[in-house]
Design an enzyme around this catalytic site. Structure first.
Site, short mmCIF file in Angstrom:
data_model
loop_
_atom_site.label_atom_id
_atom_site.label_comp_id
_atom_site.label_asym_id
_atom_site.label_seq_id
_atom_site.Cartn_x
_atom_site.Cartn_y
_atom_site.Cartn_z
N ARG A 71 0.82 -1.22 0.00
CA ARG A 71 0.00 0.00 0.00
C ARG A 71 0.85 1.27 0.00
O ARG A 71 0.61 2.18 -0.79
CB ARG A 71 -0.97 0.00 1.18
CG ARG A 71 -2.06 -1.07 1.05
CD ARG A 71 -2.95 -1.13 2.26
NE ARG A 71 -2.13 -1.46 3.42
CZ ARG A 71 -2.50 -1.30 4.68
NH1 ARG A 71 -3.68 -0.77 4.96
NH2 ARG A 71 -1.72 -1.64 5.66
N ASN A 76 -6.18 -2.93 1.74
CA ASN A 76 -6.14 -4.38 1.88
C ASN A 76 -7.57 -4.89 1.99
O ASN A 76 -8.42 -4.26 2.63
CB ASN A 76 -5.38 -4.79 3.15
CG ASN A 76 -3.89 -4.63 3.01
OD1 ASN A 76 -3.34 -4.54 1.92
ND2 ASN A 76 -3.19 -4.60 4.14
#
Length: 89
Positions: free
Chosen positions: A18, A36
């Site tokens: 990320r 996620n």
């Protein structure tokens, strides 16, 4: 402006995917977000000029060092005016 939603599978959680996606998107001037998902995949939305968004779709195909991407599902969407790039969830 175009918008693409991607679902990235493989070893993509716990490898700074990320944060690396945020950096890559900011370098390319792409807006959107990344998060996620509970099933171990990563979902992201990229919005911006076609070349920049295409570059991000290509980038998530390998991700950062430590990631092992096994699949990328890409869907076209209608742009909705995203600004900036952030981690969600």
């Amino acid at each position: 402006m175009i918008r693409r939603r991607v679902i990235v599978s493989g070893r993509v959680q716990g490898v700074f995917f990320r944060s690396a996606t945020v950096s890559a998107a900011e370098q390319r001037g792409v807006a959107g977000w990344v998060r996620n998902l509970p099933d171990g995949t990563v979902e992201a939305v990229f919005e911006g000029p076609p070349e920049a968004v295409g570059s991000m779709v290509t980038w998530v195909g390998h991700g950062p060092d430590g990631a092992a991407v096994t699949g990328v599902d890409v869907r076209e969407e209608i742009p909705d005016g995203e600004s900036g790039f952030q981690v969600r969830g």
